[in-house]
Design a protein around this motif. Structure first.
Motif, PDB file in Angstrom:
ATOM      1  N   ARG A 115       0.849  -1.193   0.000  1.00  7.61           N
ATOM      2  CA  ARG A 115       0.000   0.000   0.000  1.00  7.61           C
ATOM      3  C   ARG A 115       0.879   1.236   0.000  1.00  7.61           C
ATOM      4  NH1 ARG A 115      -3.353  -2.726   4.276  1.00  7.61           N
ATOM      5  NH2 ARG A 115      -1.853  -1.833   5.713  1.00  7.61           N
ATOM      6  N   SER A 116       0.361   2.325  -0.539  1.00  7.85           N
ATOM      7  CA  SER A 116       1.074   3.597  -0.442  1.00  7.85           C
ATOM      8  C   SER A 116       1.054   4.058   1.010  1.00  7.85           C
ATOM      9  CB  SER A 116       0.417   4.646  -1.337  1.00  7.85           C
ATOM     10  OG  SER A 116      -0.855   5.015  -0.802  1.00  7.85           O
ATOM     11  N   VAL A 117       1.934   5.000   1.321  1.00 14.65           N
ATOM     12  CA  VAL A 117       2.010   5.525   2.694  1.00 14.65           C
ATOM     13  C   VAL A 117       0.665   6.097   3.134  1.00 14.65           C
ATOM     14  CG1 VAL A 117       3.010   7.357   4.107  1.00 14.65           C
ATOM     15  CG2 VAL A 117       4.483   5.962   2.698  1.00 14.65           C
ATOM     16  N   LYS A 118       0.042   6.871   2.274  1.00 18.18           N
ATOM     17  CA  LYS A 118      -1.216   7.509   2.658  1.00 18.18           C
ATOM     18  C   LYS A 118      -2.336   6.475   2.830  1.00 18.18           C
ATOM     19  CE  LYS A 118      -0.039  12.025   0.764  1.00 18.18           C
ATOM     20  NZ  LYS A 118      -0.315  13.081  -0.221  1.00 18.18           N
ATOM     21  N   ASN A 177      11.473   8.398   1.526  1.00 19.81           N
ATOM     22  CA  ASN A 177      10.484   7.776   0.654  1.00 19.81           C
ATOM     23  C   ASN A 177       9.780   6.639   1.393  1.00 19.81           C
ATOM     24  OD1 ASN A 177       9.109   7.134  -1.767  1.00 19.81           O
ATOM     25  ND2 ASN A 177      10.655   5.583  -2.275  1.00 19.81           N
ATOM     26  N   ARG A 178       8.464   6.550   1.187  1.00 17.76           N
ATOM     27  CA  ARG A 178       7.608   5.574   1.863  1.00 17.76           C
ATOM     28  C   ARG A 178       7.561   5.821   3.376  1.00 17.76           C
ATOM     29  NH1 ARG A 178       9.123   0.312   1.480  1.00 17.76           N
ATOM     30  NH2 ARG A 178       6.959  -0.265   1.876  1.00 17.76           N
ATOM     31  N   LEU A 224       4.297  11.179   2.746  1.00 19.16           N
ATOM     32  CA  LEU A 224       3.335  12.077   3.382  1.00 19.16           C
ATOM     33  C   LEU A 224       4.119  13.263   3.914  1.00 19.16           C
ATOM     34  CD1 LEU A 224       0.580  12.875   4.585  1.00 19.16           C
ATOM     35  CD2 LEU A 224       1.089  11.397   6.535  1.00 19.16           C
ATOM     36  N   LEU A 225       3.856  14.447   3.372  1.00 19.01           N
ATOM     37  CA  LEU A 225       4.606  15.647   3.750  1.00 19.01           C
ATOM     38  C   LEU A 225       3.764  16.509   4.685  1.00 19.01           C
ATOM     39  CD1 LEU A 225       7.237  17.225   3.275  1.00 19.01           C
ATOM     40  CD2 LEU A 225       6.103  18.404   1.408  1.00 19.01           C
ATOM     41  N   ILE A 226       4.307  16.798   5.867  1.00 17.90           N
ATOM     42  CA  ILE A 226       3.624  17.645   6.850  1.00 17.90           C
ATOM     43  C   ILE A 226       4.567  18.778   7.229  1.00 17.90           C
ATOM     44  CG2 ILE A 226       2.427  17.728   9.060  1.00 17.90           C
ATOM     45  CD1 ILE A 226       2.022  14.743   8.926  1.00 17.90           C
ATOM     46  N   ALA A 227       4.085  20.001   7.148  1.00 22.69           N
ATOM     47  CA  ALA A 227       4.900  21.171   7.486  1.00 22.69           C
ATOM     48  C   ALA A 227       4.297  21.878   8.688  1.00 22.69           C
ATOM     49  CB  ALA A 227       4.983  22.118   6.299  1.00 22.69           C
ATOM     50  N   ASP A 246      -1.499  16.073   2.063  1.00 26.56           N
ATOM     51  CA  ASP A 246      -0.355  16.690   2.722  1.00 26.56           C
ATOM     52  C   ASP A 246      -0.895  17.914   3.446  1.00 26.56           C
ATOM     53  OD1 ASP A 246       1.883  15.049   1.532  1.00 26.56           O
ATOM     54  OD2 ASP A 246       0.971  15.832  -0.302  1.00 26.56           O
ATOM     55  N   LEU A 247      -0.238  18.325   4.542  1.00 26.43           N
ATOM     56  CA  LEU A 247      -0.871  19.379   5.337  1.00 26.43           C
ATOM     57  C   LEU A 247       0.137  20.280   6.032  1.00 26.43           C
ATOM     58  CD1 LEU A 247      -1.081  18.308   8.715  1.00 26.43           C
ATOM     59  CD2 LEU A 247      -2.111  16.484   7.394  1.00 26.43           C
TER      60      LEU A 247
END
Length: 463
Positions: free
Chosen positions: A18-21, A174-175, A217-220, A62-63
């Motif tokens: 599965r993808s990360v998300k 990655n992942r 999954l990118l979180i800032a 992403d958030l």
């Protein structure tokens, strides 16, 4: 548990790629249905921030977490890794954690072609699938995305060989989950390098014909734009984040207390009674609400944590000097917090020079509020009667608990006072009794039922 070590074994197992998300979504739904905690250690966000965060994760967004300093943004981001699968397979030796079923980097694609079902498989724990970068002005595209590795060039590889690329932090996560803290501090030309990561899900390195689809999954995190003039999130990048979530400070005294208990150092060596923790929690809230404090900068949760640790350290110091067997913090330990905490607060320009005075005043207010909350209806006549004939009691930071109790003398109803202050059956030491009585004396002074002379750290209570 047996973990497959080659691709053939992995295919024969029940592993699902599965993808990360998708992974996060699946595990979050499982916890929601089971009523399990999703973000352990996060205080005060249950009905405000967390529902928004859960919706964003379920939507695969992403958030950006937006809020003032010390609101727990980084702590919250790190808990998201708990929603990943505990273990995940990767191609052994891969720099960017390629999945054995779908390798993407040049090296792993070549290995998979040459070795087939014998491709070696390694396993990564979810704690290893988190990457974090504090955005600073000197951060480069190479740090985040990657650059040409001069050592590989020196080994004889050609400049156009994709295997000469040294991957940056983002592809190396990655992942997994990658966090950029204080994103507005990142130079605008560097923020541009994240555009492809968020939209096309790939990276480009120095003009190489290299398409590297990332599963991330990118979180800032960011402070509100009106708080910092150091930078801003560029509009195209802001548009690519699926969700923007506002955080906040604890909204109740109870949440503030929970946070202090959870985060303050447990091994300082002193006990801090509940009523003093409440004073610190109320003090923090009063500082945040004060018109003398720059509201845009906020007052971090670290303020209250540092306050509790300072009060405990003051009690430990007294015990070491006076020989007390058990260190218990008292009201006399609270003023030591003021000079320590002064540097944690940004005051309005008009209040310059009055910082210590303002904090000391707010500490007295917090103590008075706690006294009214805890002992407002208590019968303190047996204590005030001791001052009826003009006697006085001397206390202070260097007065041991046993000596303070001797100076006050027996007090009828002491057990009831201690019970109202949250002291249970196990809190019967002289230190706890002295802490209760000194707090009562300070409260009576603040309610103007007693007088107090403060003489270089020595407090004299009298009528």
């Amino acid at each position: 548990m047996h973990q497959p070590r080659i691709l053939r074994e992995l295919r024969a197992s029940d592993h699902v790629h599965r993808s990360v998300k998708a992974e996060v979504r699946h595990n979050l739904l499982t916890k929601l249905r089971a009523g399990e905690p999703r973000f352990p250690g996060i205080v005060g966000f249950d009905d405000s921030v967390l529902p928004h965060l859960e919706r964003a994760l379920l939507a695969g967004h992403d958030l950006v977490l937006l809020g003032e300093r010390g609101q727990g943004k980084t702590r919250l981001i790190r808990t998201v890794t708990g929603l990943l699968d505990e273990w995940t397979p990767v191609v052994e030796g891969c720099e960017i954690n390629d999945h054995p079923f779908a390798p993407v980097c040049t090296t792993c694609v070549r290995k998979a072609r040459e070795m087939g079902d014998e491709l070696p498989v390694a396993w990564k724990h979810r704690d290893e699938r988190y990457g974090e970068k504090l955005a600073t002005p000197d951060t480069s595209v190479g740090d985040l995305i990657g650059d040409v590795d001069p050592i590989k060039i020196a080994e004889g590889r050609t400049l156009g060989d994709p295997e000469t690329v040294h991957y940056g932090l983002v592809p190396r996560t990655n992942r997994g989950v990658f966090s950029v803290n204080e994103l507005p501090d990142l130079a605008e030309r560097i923020q541009v390098s994240l555009l492809n990561v968020l939209e096309e899900r790939d990276i480009q390195v120095r003009g190489y014909n290299l398409r590297l689809p990332l599963d991330i999954l990118l979180i800032a995190s960011a402070n509100p734009e009106d708080y910092t003039n150091r930078g801003r999130i560029i509009t195209p990048l802001k548009d690519r984040f699926g969700a923007e979530i506002r955080t906040h400070y604890p909204q109740t005294v109870e949440d503030e207390l929970t946070l202090i208990r959870q985060e303050s150092m447990p091994d300082i060596g002193a006990d801090i009674p509940e009523h003093l923790l409440e004073v610190i929690a109320r003090f923090t809230r009063l500082v945040r609400e004060s018109t003398a404090v720059d509201a845009r900068s906020g007052v971090s949760a670290r303020f209250s944590i540092a306050a509790a640790e300072t009060a405990a350290a003051s009690a430990v110091r007294r015990a070491a000097i006076t020989g007390e067997e058990h260190a218990v913090a008292r009201v006399c330990d609270l003023p030591s917090m003021v000079p320590t905490l002064r540097g944690k607060v940004e005051f309005e320009v008009s209040e310059e020079g009055r910082e210590t005075e303002i904090l000391a005043h707010l500490l007295r207010r917090a103590t008075a509020e706690t006294f009214r909350n805890r002992l407002g209806g208590a019968d303190l006549a047996p204590l005030t009667d001791k001052f009826a004939e003009g006697s006085q009691v001397e206390s202070g930071e260097m007065v041991p608990a046993a000596e303070l109790l001797r100076r006050i003398g027996p007090v009828n109803g002491l057990a009831k006072i201690m019970a109202k202050l949250g002291m249970g059956a196990g809190d019967e030491s002289p230190g706890h009794a002295a802490a209760a009585l000194e707090f009562a004396l300070e409260g009576l002074y603040l309610m103007r039922r007693l007088s107090k002379d403060d003489l270089d750290g020595v407090n004299v209570y009298r009528t």
